[in-house]
Design a protein around this motif. Structure first.
Motif, mmCIF file in Angstrom:
data_model
loop_
_atom_site.group_PDB
_atom_site.id
_atom_site.type_symbol
_atom_site.label_atom_id
_atom_site.label_comp_id
_atom_site.label_asym_id
_atom_site.label_seq_id
_atom_site.Cartn_x
_atom_site.Cartn_y
_atom_site.Cartn_z
ATOM 1 N N THR A 94 -5.032 10.882 -20.817
ATOM 2 C CA THR A 94 -5.940 9.973 -21.528
ATOM 3 C C THR A 94 -5.955 8.565 -20.950
ATOM 4 O O THR A 94 -6.751 7.726 -21.378
ATOM 5 N N GLY A 95 -5.096 8.283 -19.997
ATOM 6 C CA GLY A 95 -5.070 6.967 -19.366
ATOM 7 C C GLY A 95 -3.936 6.891 -18.377
ATOM 8 O O GLY A 95 -3.075 7.770 -18.316
ATOM 9 N N GLY A 96 -3.943 5.831 -17.588
ATOM 10 C CA GLY A 96 -2.873 5.667 -16.618
ATOM 11 C C GLY A 96 -3.011 4.365 -15.857
ATOM 12 O O GLY A 96 -4.076 3.741 -15.859
ATOM 13 N N GLN A 97 -1.932 3.962 -15.231
ATOM 14 C CA GLN A 97 -1.925 2.741 -14.426
ATOM 15 C C GLN A 97 -0.879 2.878 -13.337
ATOM 16 O O GLN A 97 0.272 3.229 -13.610
ATOM 17 N N ILE A 98 -1.293 2.602 -12.095
ATOM 18 C CA ILE A 98 -0.392 2.653 -10.951
ATOM 19 C C ILE A 98 0.004 1.223 -10.611
ATOM 20 O O ILE A 98 -0.854 0.353 -10.462
ATOM 21 N N GLY A 99 1.299 0.983 -10.498
ATOM 22 C CA GLY A 99 1.783 -0.333 -10.137
ATOM 23 C C GLY A 99 2.847 -0.236 -9.070
ATOM 24 O O GLY A 99 3.461 0.815 -8.879
ATOM 25 N N ALA A 100 3.082 -1.336 -8.359
ATOM 26 C CA ALA A 100 4.095 -1.329 -7.319
ATOM 27 C C ALA A 100 5.496 -1.228 -7.903
ATOM 28 O O ALA A 100 6.390 -0.647 -7.286
ATOM 29 N N GLU A 101 5.684 -1.772 -9.106
ATOM 30 C CA GLU A 101 7.007 -1.765 -9.718
ATOM 31 C C GLU A 101 7.185 -0.663 -10.758
ATOM 32 O O GLU A 101 8.267 -0.093 -10.889
ATOM 33 N N ARG A 102 6.132 -0.372 -11.521
ATOM 34 C CA ARG A 102 6.205 0.643 -12.569
ATOM 35 C C ARG A 102 4.829 1.259 -12.758
ATOM 36 O O ARG A 102 3.817 0.566 -12.634
ATOM 37 N N SER A 103 4.793 2.547 -13.027
ATOM 38 C CA SER A 103 3.532 3.251 -13.256
ATOM 39 C C SER A 103 3.638 4.061 -14.537
ATOM 40 O O SER A 103 4.736 4.319 -15.043
ATOM 41 N N ARG A 104 2.481 4.477 -15.054
ATOM 42 C CA ARG A 104 2.494 5.252 -16.293
ATOM 43 C C ARG A 104 1.324 6.219 -16.331
ATOM 44 O O ARG A 104 0.297 6.010 -15.682
ATOM 45 N N LEU A 105 1.482 7.255 -17.151
ATOM 46 C CA LEU A 105 0.399 8.153 -17.540
ATOM 47 C C LEU A 105 0.482 8.370 -19.042
ATOM 48 O O LEU A 105 1.580 8.443 -19.612
ATOM 49 N N ASP A 106 -0.687 8.486 -19.684
ATOM 50 C CA ASP A 106 -0.769 8.819 -21.103
ATOM 51 C C ASP A 106 -1.265 10.256 -21.230
ATOM 52 O O ASP A 106 -2.239 10.641 -20.577
ATOM 53 N N ARG A 119 0.832 -1.209 0.000
ATOM 54 C CA ARG A 119 0.000 0.000 0.000
ATOM 55 C C ARG A 119 0.863 1.254 0.000
ATOM 56 O O ARG A 119 0.609 2.208 -0.762
ATOM 57 N N HIS A 120 1.887 1.278 0.853
ATOM 58 C CA HIS A 120 2.709 2.481 0.948
ATOM 59 C C HIS A 120 3.423 2.760 -0.367
ATOM 60 O O HIS A 120 3.543 3.908 -0.799
ATOM 61 N N ARG A 121 3.885 1.713 -1.033
ATOM 62 C CA ARG A 121 4.543 1.906 -2.328
ATOM 63 C C ARG A 121 3.557 2.470 -3.353
ATOM 64 O O ARG A 121 3.914 3.342 -4.151
ATOM 65 N N LEU A 122 2.313 1.992 -3.333
ATOM 66 C CA LEU A 122 1.306 2.526 -4.250
ATOM 67 C C LEU A 122 0.984 3.986 -3.925
ATOM 68 O O LEU A 122 0.738 4.791 -4.833
ATOM 69 N N MET A 123 0.986 4.344 -2.652
ATOM 70 C CA MET A 123 0.778 5.744 -2.260
ATOM 71 C C MET A 123 1.890 6.623 -2.817
ATOM 72 O O MET A 123 1.645 7.729 -3.324
ATOM 73 N N ARG A 124 3.130 6.147 -2.704
ATOM 74 C CA ARG A 124 4.272 6.908 -3.233
ATOM 75 C C ARG A 124 4.160 7.055 -4.752
ATOM 76 O O ARG A 124 4.390 8.144 -5.315
ATOM 77 N N MET A 125 3.826 5.949 -5.425
ATOM 78 C CA MET A 125 3.663 5.976 -6.876
ATOM 79 C C MET A 125 2.572 6.949 -7.300
ATOM 80 O O MET A 125 2.751 7.743 -8.242
#
Length: 242
Positions: free
Chosen positions: A121-133, A98-104
């Motif tokens: 236009t999109g995005g995904q939060i992950g514990a290892e890698r995250s992105r935004l479009d 949870r804490h890692r996802l909060m930081r991300m």
């Protein structure tokens, strides 16, 4: 609280790791509690995992999901026993995850602040890698974005939230950065997350997710990759290095 809705304890304290609650209902698709620490998957942020325990039993929560009428479903891991309705249970989050996802999640808000005016236009939060479009012809370089993110982290800006009237979004539509998902309406108020202060705002936008208290808690962040996903759609990936 409505009859079937779940009180969201993380709204008052996203750092709470354990709590007690009562089972409202239990089924293979998920256990509904009267109150929870678990964030239900939404807005690109995964649902929390952890455990529910009671006298004589324990259930591993694979992920928290949204149910009907404001309920949170605590989806059991395969083969896990379910607590009977009415049982008093102890909730324990998988806190490191949870804490890692909060930081991300907070880091992605900072990324938004470095690309002003571009719709998300999109995005995904992950514990290892995250992105935004971003709806953007040409993004800045990954080196300049990394430099900007690290400067904002080092400044240790405070992170806070507030409830505002829905009419605030009508009078200031630029608050909404996401083009594919609009903030939920109908309750009369919308939650805004602010990074910075009222006199020095870094980022301000509607968000229902969980965040750290200050940007310094994010740690070392790096933009690792930029991708073209269409004529004007640019995908930006970032990672945490600790």
């Amino acid at each position: 609280m409505d009859r079937m809705s779940t009180e969201l304890l993380y709204r008052a304290d996203p750092y709470a790791r354990e709590a007690e609650a009562t089972v409202v209902s239990a089924a293979p698709e998920g256990v509904v509690l009267d109150r929870t620490l678990f964030y239900a998957r939404a807005g690109g942020q995964p649902g929390d995992a952890g455990t529910l325990s009671w006298d004589g039993g324990e259930m591993a929560v694979a992920e928290a999901l949204k149910g009907e009428d404001g309920a949170v479903l605590h989806a059991p891991a395969e083969g896990a026993a379910l607590p009977p309705a009415g049982t008093r249970v102890r909730l324990a989050l998988d806190w490191p995850r949870r804490h890692r996802l909060m930081r991300m999640h907070t880091a992605l808000h900072l990324l938004c602040s470095l690309i002003p005016g571009a719709g998300v236009t999109g995005g995904q939060i992950g514990a290892e890698r995250s992105r935004l479009d971003f709806n953007l012809p040409e993004p800045p370089t990954k080196e300049s974005l990394t430099e900007g993110l690290r400067a904002l982290v080092a400044a240790n800006h405070p992170v806070s939230d507030m409830q505002v009237d829905e009419s605030e979004l009508d009078s200031n539509p630029g608050l909404v950065r996401t083009l594919s998902v609009q903030p939920p309406r109908g309750t009369g108020t919308v939650r805004l997350v602010r990074i910075g202060t009222a006199d020095g705002t870094v980022d301000l936008q509607p968000c229902g997710g969980t965040h750290v208290r200050a940007t310094g808690e994010i740690g070392t962040v790096t933009v690792t990759k930029l991708e073209s996903k269409g004529k004007q759609n640019r995908r930006v990936y970032l990672v945490l290095e600790d």
